[in-house]
Design a protein around this motif. Structure first.
Motif, PDB file in Angstrom:
ATOM      1  N   GLY A 169      16.195   1.244   4.630  1.00  0.00           N
ATOM      2  CA  GLY A 169      15.412   0.882   5.810  1.00  0.00           C
ATOM      3  C   GLY A 169      13.945   1.241   5.704  1.00  0.00           C
ATOM      4  O   GLY A 169      13.086   0.536   6.266  1.00  0.00           O
ATOM      5  N   HIS A 170      13.613   2.318   4.967  1.00  0.00           N
ATOM      6  CA  HIS A 170      12.213   2.735   4.868  1.00  0.00           C
ATOM      7  C   HIS A 170      11.358   1.713   4.120  1.00  0.00           C
ATOM      8  O   HIS A 170      10.134   1.692   4.289  1.00  0.00           O
ATOM      9  CB  HIS A 170      12.110   4.105   4.193  1.00  0.00           C
ATOM     10  CG  HIS A 170      12.597   4.141   2.780  1.00  0.00           C
ATOM     11  ND1 HIS A 170      13.887   3.814   2.397  1.00  0.00           N
ATOM     12  CD2 HIS A 170      11.952   4.476   1.631  1.00  0.00           C
ATOM     13  CE1 HIS A 170      14.010   3.944   1.102  1.00  0.00           C
ATOM     14  NE2 HIS A 170      12.865   4.336   0.599  1.00  0.00           N
ATOM     15  N   TYR A 221      11.384  -1.346   4.693  1.00  0.00           N
ATOM     16  CA  TYR A 221      11.073  -2.394   5.677  1.00  0.00           C
ATOM     17  C   TYR A 221      10.114  -1.874   6.754  1.00  0.00           C
ATOM     18  O   TYR A 221       9.827  -2.575   7.719  1.00  0.00           O
ATOM     19  CB  TYR A 221      12.354  -2.874   6.366  1.00  0.00           C
ATOM     20  CG  TYR A 221      13.324  -3.603   5.481  1.00  0.00           C
ATOM     21  CD1 TYR A 221      13.458  -4.991   5.549  1.00  0.00           C
ATOM     22  CD2 TYR A 221      14.143  -2.921   4.580  1.00  0.00           C
ATOM     23  CE1 TYR A 221      14.376  -5.665   4.745  1.00  0.00           C
ATOM     24  CE2 TYR A 221      15.059  -3.580   3.773  1.00  0.00           C
ATOM     25  CZ  TYR A 221      15.167  -4.947   3.860  1.00  0.00           C
ATOM     26  OH  TYR A 221      16.081  -5.614   3.067  1.00  0.00           O
ATOM     27  N   SER A 222       9.636  -0.666   6.598  1.00  0.00           N
ATOM     28  CA  SER A 222       8.850  -0.009   7.642  1.00  0.00           C
ATOM     29  C   SER A 222       7.382  -0.419   7.631  1.00  0.00           C
ATOM     30  O   SER A 222       6.847  -0.884   6.612  1.00  0.00           O
ATOM     31  CB  SER A 222       8.935   1.513   7.463  1.00  0.00           C
ATOM     32  OG  SER A 222       8.263   1.903   6.272  1.00  0.00           O
ATOM     33  N   LEU A 223       6.716  -0.210   8.766  1.00  0.00           N
ATOM     34  CA  LEU A 223       5.280  -0.491   8.863  1.00  0.00           C
ATOM     35  C   LEU A 223       4.505   0.385   7.883  1.00  0.00           C
ATOM     36  O   LEU A 223       3.548  -0.081   7.242  1.00  0.00           O
ATOM     37  CB  LEU A 223       4.795  -0.238  10.285  1.00  0.00           C
ATOM     38  CG  LEU A 223       3.285  -0.385  10.513  1.00  0.00           C
ATOM     39  CD1 LEU A 223       2.791  -1.778  10.147  1.00  0.00           C
ATOM     40  CD2 LEU A 223       2.942  -0.058  11.977  1.00  0.00           C
ATOM     41  N   GLU A 224       4.910   1.626   7.721  1.00  0.00           N
ATOM     42  CA  GLU A 224       4.209   2.511   6.786  1.00  0.00           C
ATOM     43  C   GLU A 224       4.247   1.951   5.364  1.00  0.00           C
ATOM     44  O   GLU A 224       3.227   1.952   4.655  1.00  0.00           O
ATOM     45  CB  GLU A 224       4.826   3.906   6.812  1.00  0.00           C
ATOM     46  CG  GLU A 224       4.084   4.907   5.941  1.00  0.00           C
ATOM     47  CD  GLU A 224       4.655   6.310   6.005  1.00  0.00           C
ATOM     48  OE1 GLU A 224       4.120   7.195   5.292  1.00  0.00           O
ATOM     49  OE2 GLU A 224       5.650   6.519   6.731  1.00  0.00           O
ATOM     50  N   HIS A 271       4.753  -1.240   4.549  1.00  0.00           N
ATOM     51  CA  HIS A 271       3.997  -2.495   4.549  1.00  0.00           C
ATOM     52  C   HIS A 271       2.500  -2.226   4.419  1.00  0.00           C
ATOM     53  O   HIS A 271       1.777  -3.000   3.779  1.00  0.00           O
ATOM     54  CB  HIS A 271       4.296  -3.285   5.817  1.00  0.00           C
ATOM     55  CG  HIS A 271       5.696  -3.833   5.844  1.00  0.00           C
ATOM     56  ND1 HIS A 271       6.308  -4.257   7.000  1.00  0.00           N
ATOM     57  CD2 HIS A 271       6.601  -4.007   4.849  1.00  0.00           C
ATOM     58  CE1 HIS A 271       7.530  -4.696   6.706  1.00  0.00           C
ATOM     59  NE2 HIS A 271       7.723  -4.546   5.422  1.00  0.00           N
ATOM     60  N   ASN A 292      15.756  -9.187  11.584  1.00  0.00           N
ATOM     61  CA  ASN A 292      14.944  -8.507  10.579  1.00  0.00           C
ATOM     62  C   ASN A 292      13.717  -9.325  10.189  1.00  0.00           C
ATOM     63  O   ASN A 292      12.646  -8.768   9.941  1.00  0.00           O
ATOM     64  CB  ASN A 292      15.786  -8.212   9.341  1.00  0.00           C
ATOM     65  CG  ASN A 292      16.820  -7.121   9.584  1.00  0.00           C
ATOM     66  OD1 ASN A 292      16.653  -6.288  10.477  1.00  0.00           O
ATOM     67  ND2 ASN A 292      17.891  -7.136   8.809  1.00  0.00           N
ATOM     68  N   ARG A 312       5.497  -6.605  11.578  1.00  0.00           N
ATOM     69  CA  ARG A 312       4.917  -5.442  10.901  1.00  0.00           C
ATOM     70  C   ARG A 312       3.925  -5.838   9.815  1.00  0.00           C
ATOM     71  O   ARG A 312       2.909  -5.151   9.606  1.00  0.00           O
ATOM     72  CB  ARG A 312       6.043  -4.563  10.339  1.00  0.00           C
ATOM     73  CG  ARG A 312       6.841  -3.850  11.419  1.00  0.00           C
ATOM     74  CD  ARG A 312       7.808  -2.837  10.839  1.00  0.00           C
ATOM     75  NE  ARG A 312       8.883  -3.446  10.075  1.00  0.00           N
ATOM     76  CZ  ARG A 312      10.010  -3.909  10.600  1.00  0.00           C
ATOM     77  NH1 ARG A 312      10.202  -3.873  11.903  1.00  0.00           N
ATOM     78  NH2 ARG A 312      10.954  -4.419   9.826  1.00  0.00           N
TER      79      ARG A 312
END
Length: 289
Positions: free
Chosen positions: A222-223, A225-228, A230, A258, A265
């Motif tokens: 999941g990390h 796919y995170s904004l951070e 990206h 998703n 994001r």
């Protein structure tokens, strides 16, 4: 895992079943593949088994066992035995194995396929991802190596490819996969080990003209796919560079959810021209400049 010789014999049910059919027809030779379909050779059929050029005979009993194994690929070990290409990862606490298709195999991680195989095959799936981002002639980042198909195809046009693999056991499986040979032989490809979330911090700003982000499904990573993350992708991409982000089936409930989240994001991270790439089951985007 069993130590193997250089260029081992690697087969699956897609080679074993036609050989058994040839035996039933009373043929004394036929054409088959010693490397999961990468190449084709003429093999000799005898009472005791099948002989591939340069290899000891494979017994009919062994081939029948391979023909029954619908989820496994096999390699010929130094001791002559056919063994499944599989391993257990201490890093992820998950089993890893090579899964056969009519073409290039995929890798299973905890029973989950790391490529699309329904209505396509892993190689064709990777071709669609490359098309979605556009062939790059500069430096390319492949965030999740797997069997290396993305790195291999990207390297055919790129000046260089940096590819990152989290699990060393997946790399071990790739070494036994004939379709992955260029991953280890092509001097334009540099392999890195670690979590792409961290490894990407070691690359300079604007280092890549293309980034192909093909993470495992959200439940496994999941990390990624995170904004951070990206924002990290945006930093590492050159101005005018292009990104492809794999997500999954856009028609499924989770895929739709998703996809919407990733698009949101990526835009927040600064990407423009963020659009669905449905044929590749993902999203493409660009960095302005």
């Amino acid at each position: 895992m069993v130590k193997i010789v250089t260029a081992p014999l690697v087969i699956s049910l897609f080679q074993a079943r036609p050989l058994l059919d040839a035996r039933k027809k009373g043929l004394d030779s036929t054409v088959s593949s010693p490397d999961l379909g990468v190449s084709r050779v003429r093999v000799e059929l005898y009472t005791e088994g099948v002989v591939f050029p340069g290899h000891e005979p494979l017994s009919w009993d062994g081939l029948e066992a391979v023909a029954r194994a619908e989820t496994s690929c096999f390699m010929r070990g130094d001791d002559g035995a056919l063994v499944k290409i599989q391993a257990f990862s201490e890093k992820t606490d998950r089993p890893v194995s090579l899964y056969p298709t009519v073409g290039a195999p995929t890798v299973l991680v905890a029973g989950r396929s790391m490529h699309r195989i329904k209505g396509t095959d892993p190689w064709a799936d990777t071709v669609q991802k490359i098309k979605a981002v556009g062939a790059g002639t500069g430096r390319v980042l492949d965030t999740c190596t797997g069997l290396g198909y993305t790195a291999i195809l990207a390297a055919r046009t790129a000046a260089s490819v940096e590819t990152v693999e989290f699990d060393p056991k997946v790399s071990d499986i790739a070494r036994f996969n004939p379709w992955s040979r260029e991953l280890f032989d092509n001097p334009k490809i540099t392999r890195h080990f670690g979590d792409s979330f961290d490894v990407i911090d070691g690359f300079p700003d604007g280092a890549f003209s293309r980034i192909i982000h093909d993470p495992p499904e959200f439940a496994l990573a999941g990390h990624l796919y995170s904004l951070e993350f990206h924002r990290k992708l945006f930093r590492a991409l050159a101005k005018g560079g292009r990104l492809f982000h794999y997500i999954g089936n856009p028609e499924s409930t989770s895929g739709k959810r998703n996809t919407a989240g990733v698009i949101k994001r990526l835009k927040e991270a600064g990407f423009i021209n963020v659009v669905e790439a449905k044929a590749a089951f993902g999203v493409s985007a660009r960095k302005g400049g």
